[in-house]
Design a protein around this motif. Structure first.
Motif, PDB file in Angstrom:
ATOM      1  N   VAL A 149       0.864  -1.186   0.000  1.00 16.44           N
ATOM      2  CA  VAL A 149       0.000   0.000   0.000  1.00 16.44           C
ATOM      3  C   VAL A 149       0.902   1.239   0.000  1.00 16.44           C
ATOM      4  N   PRO A 150       0.709   2.163  -0.949  1.00 17.96           N
ATOM      5  CA  PRO A 150       1.662   3.284  -1.081  1.00 17.96           C
ATOM      6  C   PRO A 150       1.655   4.283   0.064  1.00 17.96           C
ATOM      7  N   SER A 151       0.492   4.568   0.628  1.00 20.58           N
ATOM      8  CA  SER A 151       0.417   5.623   1.645  1.00 20.58           C
ATOM      9  C   SER A 151       0.547   5.055   3.050  1.00 20.58           C
ATOM     10  N   THR A 152       1.158   5.855   3.932  1.00 20.35           N
ATOM     11  CA  THR A 152       1.283   5.457   5.343  1.00 20.35           C
ATOM     12  C   THR A 152      -0.083   5.350   6.002  1.00 20.35           C
ATOM     13  N   HIS A 153      -0.968   6.275   5.670  1.00 20.71           N
ATOM     14  CA  HIS A 153      -2.330   6.253   6.224  1.00 20.71           C
ATOM     15  C   HIS A 153      -3.065   4.985   5.800  1.00 20.71           C
ATOM     16  N   GLY A 154      -2.897   4.588   4.548  1.00 21.36           N
ATOM     17  CA  GLY A 154      -3.553   3.375   4.056  1.00 21.36           C
ATOM     18  C   GLY A 154      -3.043   2.132   4.756  1.00 21.36           C
ATOM     19  N   ARG A 155      -1.730   2.063   4.968  1.00 23.61           N
ATOM     20  CA  ARG A 155      -1.158   0.924   5.681  1.00 23.61           C
ATOM     21  C   ARG A 155      -1.656   0.872   7.120  1.00 23.61           C
ATOM     22  N   SER A 156      -1.692   2.040   7.774  1.00 19.71           N
ATOM     23  CA  SER A 156      -2.154   2.106   9.155  1.00 19.71           C
ATOM     24  C   SER A 156      -3.605   1.654   9.283  1.00 19.71           C
ATOM     25  N   LYS A 157      -4.449   2.096   8.346  1.00 19.45           N
ATOM     26  CA  LYS A 157      -5.859   1.728   8.376  1.00 19.45           C
ATOM     27  C   LYS A 157      -6.031   0.229   8.153  1.00 19.45           C
ATOM     28  N   ALA A 158      -5.241  -0.342   7.238  1.00 18.15           N
ATOM     29  CA  ALA A 158      -5.321  -1.780   6.973  1.00 18.15           C
ATOM     30  C   ALA A 158      -4.890  -2.591   8.196  1.00 18.15           C
ATOM     31  N   PHE A 159      -3.823  -2.147   8.852  1.00 19.42           N
ATOM     32  CA  PHE A 159      -3.364  -2.848  10.050  1.00 19.42           C
ATOM     33  C   PHE A 159      -4.408  -2.772  11.167  1.00 19.42           C
ATOM     34  N   GLN A 160      -5.072  -1.628  11.292  1.00 18.14           N
ATOM     35  CA  GLN A 160      -6.071  -1.454  12.346  1.00 18.14           C
ATOM     36  C   GLN A 160      -7.255  -2.409  12.180  1.00 18.14           C
ATOM     37  N   THR A 161      -7.614  -2.711  10.931  1.00 19.76           N
ATOM     38  CA  THR A 161      -8.740  -3.620  10.704  1.00 19.76           C
ATOM     39  C   THR A 161      -8.421  -5.051  11.139  1.00 19.76           C
ATOM     40  N   CYS A 162      -7.123  -5.367  11.241  1.00 21.29           N
ATOM     41  CA  CYS A 162      -6.710  -6.729  11.619  1.00 21.29           C
ATOM     42  C   CYS A 162      -6.225  -6.835  13.063  1.00 21.29           C
ATOM     43  N   ALA A 163      -5.908  -5.686  13.679  1.00 18.82           N
ATOM     44  CA  ALA A 163      -5.241  -5.701  14.979  1.00 18.82           C
ATOM     45  C   ALA A 163      -6.052  -6.425  16.045  1.00 18.82           C
ATOM     46  N   SER A 164      -7.358  -6.158  16.113  1.00 19.28           N
ATOM     47  CA  SER A 164      -8.187  -6.761  17.154  1.00 19.28           C
ATOM     48  C   SER A 164      -8.248  -8.277  16.996  1.00 19.28           C
ATOM     49  N   HIS A 165      -8.498  -8.720  15.764  1.00 16.01           N
ATOM     50  CA  HIS A 165      -8.597 -10.162  15.517  1.00 16.01           C
ATOM     51  C   HIS A 165      -7.271 -10.855  15.796  1.00 16.01           C
ATOM     52  N   LEU A 166      -6.177 -10.260  15.356  1.00 12.00           N
ATOM     53  CA  LEU A 166      -4.865 -10.873  15.563  1.00 12.00           C
ATOM     54  C   LEU A 166      -4.527 -10.962  17.045  1.00 12.00           C
ATOM     55  N   THR A 167      -4.906  -9.965  17.823  1.00 13.29           N
ATOM     56  CA  THR A 167      -4.685  -9.995  19.273  1.00 13.29           C
ATOM     57  C   THR A 167      -5.434 -11.154  19.921  1.00 13.29           C
ATOM     58  N   TYR A 218     -12.164  -5.652  21.081  1.00 11.93           N
ATOM     59  CA  TYR A 218     -12.905  -5.288  19.872  1.00 11.93           C
ATOM     60  C   TYR A 218     -13.583  -3.923  19.969  1.00 11.93           C
ATOM     61  N   THR A 219     -13.822  -3.441  21.167  1.00  9.89           N
ATOM     62  CA  THR A 219     -14.459  -2.118  21.289  1.00  9.89           C
ATOM     63  C   THR A 219     -13.437  -1.003  21.442  1.00  9.89           C
ATOM     64  N   LEU A 220     -12.380  -1.247  22.213  1.00 10.03           N
ATOM     65  CA  LEU A 220     -11.398  -0.187  22.464  1.00 10.03           C
ATOM     66  C   LEU A 220     -10.476   0.049  21.277  1.00 10.03           C
ATOM     67  N   ARG A 221     -10.253  -0.986  20.447  1.00 13.86           N
ATOM     68  CA  ARG A 221      -9.303  -0.859  19.345  1.00 13.86           C
ATOM     69  C   ARG A 221      -9.990  -0.875  17.980  1.00 13.86           C
ATOM     70  N   ASN A 222     -11.308  -0.755  17.967  1.00 15.20           N
ATOM     71  CA  ASN A 222     -12.039  -0.857  16.710  1.00 15.20           C
ATOM     72  C   ASN A 222     -12.905   0.382  16.525  1.00 15.20           C
ATOM     73  N   GLU A 223     -12.609   1.151  15.495  1.00 17.81           N
ATOM     74  CA  GLU A 223     -13.331   2.402  15.266  1.00 17.81           C
ATOM     75  C   GLU A 223     -14.802   2.165  14.936  1.00 17.81           C
ATOM     76  N   ASP A 224     -15.106   1.092  14.210  1.00 12.00           N
ATOM     77  CA  ASP A 224     -16.500   0.798  13.861  1.00 12.00           C
ATOM     78  C   ASP A 224     -17.328   0.506  15.105  1.00 12.00           C
TER      79      ASP A 224
END
Length: 315
Positions: free
Chosen positions: A229-247, A291-297
């Protein structure tokens, strides 16, 4: 030692965590608090997903609602009995009750294992095949995956429980655990018990370790895609969508694999009880917070729910 059949023997006795009566009251308070936090947190997630229009139509949160349901059932299989034993001071459990507890414990544990795999697949498709996400993860396919997860888990548990019910137990009926788990029961059983041991190791290993490996492979592809992913923001957003599940994956598998996938000769009641508490009590209680503290949705859904409640209160 005389070999005894379960039909002619007294109840099993669950040792629990302490033989000292003065320690039972503090343990009762601690585990009751953890159990209530688990119930409230997971019920909150189920309610938010069920009644929030944005979450209820998203595959990831469909799987999460089932994961929360499993976490409630998972802990409710063992904790209420343990709390009652601490309250009344009696630690007996009938043979039938023991087999039923083991059956449901294993069924819900394996269901959680499959659901974590389904959620990893969902994240893989969302990040690696974003244009085809809603086509590949359509409603019918998600429902089929959940149905297969529940069905295979109960089939697996039924097979193990039938084999265990056919074993006889030698000498004492004291289980060095706070519930009827597979390992301490096999250790207590009289020979021959090789079939149960082999089935537990190979078939259980295929289901647990195999699913864990598939999750790791999914995240390897996800990581590769995110790094492109070219942008830092895009990479950060992609990682955030997986962070809760991976934890949650790390918490669940690190303790479960450490307890169940090693030779039975190395089974240690005290050490394994502590590790088992971690993934049977602590992890299901932590999942809602993760899932609530680390998930924006989820945080946005909480805000929408609070706004609706305030609006109704003003009317």
């Amino acid at each position: 030692m005389e070999r005894e059949n379960h039909s002619s023997c007294p109840d099993f006795l669950l040792m629990g965590f302490s033989t000292e009566p003065e320690q039972e009251a503090p343990l009762l308070v601690i585990f009751l608090t953890l159990y209530l936090l688990n119930l409230m947190g997971n019920l909150l997630i189920i309610i938010l997903i069920r009644f929030d229009a944005q979450l209820s139509t998203t595959p990831m949160y469909f799987f999460l609602s089932h994961l929360s349901t499993v976490d409630i059932c998972f802990t409710s299989t063992t904790i209420p009995k343990m709390l009652n034993n601490l309250r009344v001071g009696r630690k007996n459990i009938t043979f039938a009750g023991c087999m039923a507890q083991m059956y449901f414990f294993m069924a819900f544990a394996i269901t959680e294992n499959f659901l974590l795999g389904a959620m990893a697949l969902d994240r893989f498709v969302a990040i690696c095949q974003p244009l085809h996400y809603f086509l590949l993860m359509n409603s019918n396919r998600c429902h089929l995956m959940v149905f297969v997860a529940w069905s295979l888990a109960h089939l697996h548990s039924f097979m193990h429980t039938v084999l265990m019910s056919r074993l006889s137990f030698c000498g004492h009926r004291l289980i060095p655990h706070f519930f009827c788990d597979f390992q301490p029961l096999v250790v207590m059983a009289c020979p021959p018990k090789h079939l149960s041991e082999m089935l537990s190791f190979f078939e259980g290993g295929t289901i647990i370790i195999g699913n864990f490996i598939l999750i790791l492979i999914s995240y390897a592809f996800i990581l590769q895609a995110v790094l492109h992913v070219p942008s830092t923001h895009g990479r950060s957003k992609a990682f955030q969508t997986c962070a809760s599940h991976l934890t949650v994956v790390i918490l669940f598998y690190s303790s479960a694999i450490g307890v169940y996938f090693r030779p039975l000769s190395s089974y240690s009641g005290e050490k394994d009880k502590v590790a088992t508490v971690f993934y049977t009590v602590v992890t299901p209680m932590l999942n809602p917070f993760i899932y609530t503290l680390r998930n924006e949705d989820m945080k946005a859904a909480c805000r929408r729910a609070l706004e609706k409640l305030r609006g109704r209160h003003r009317m």
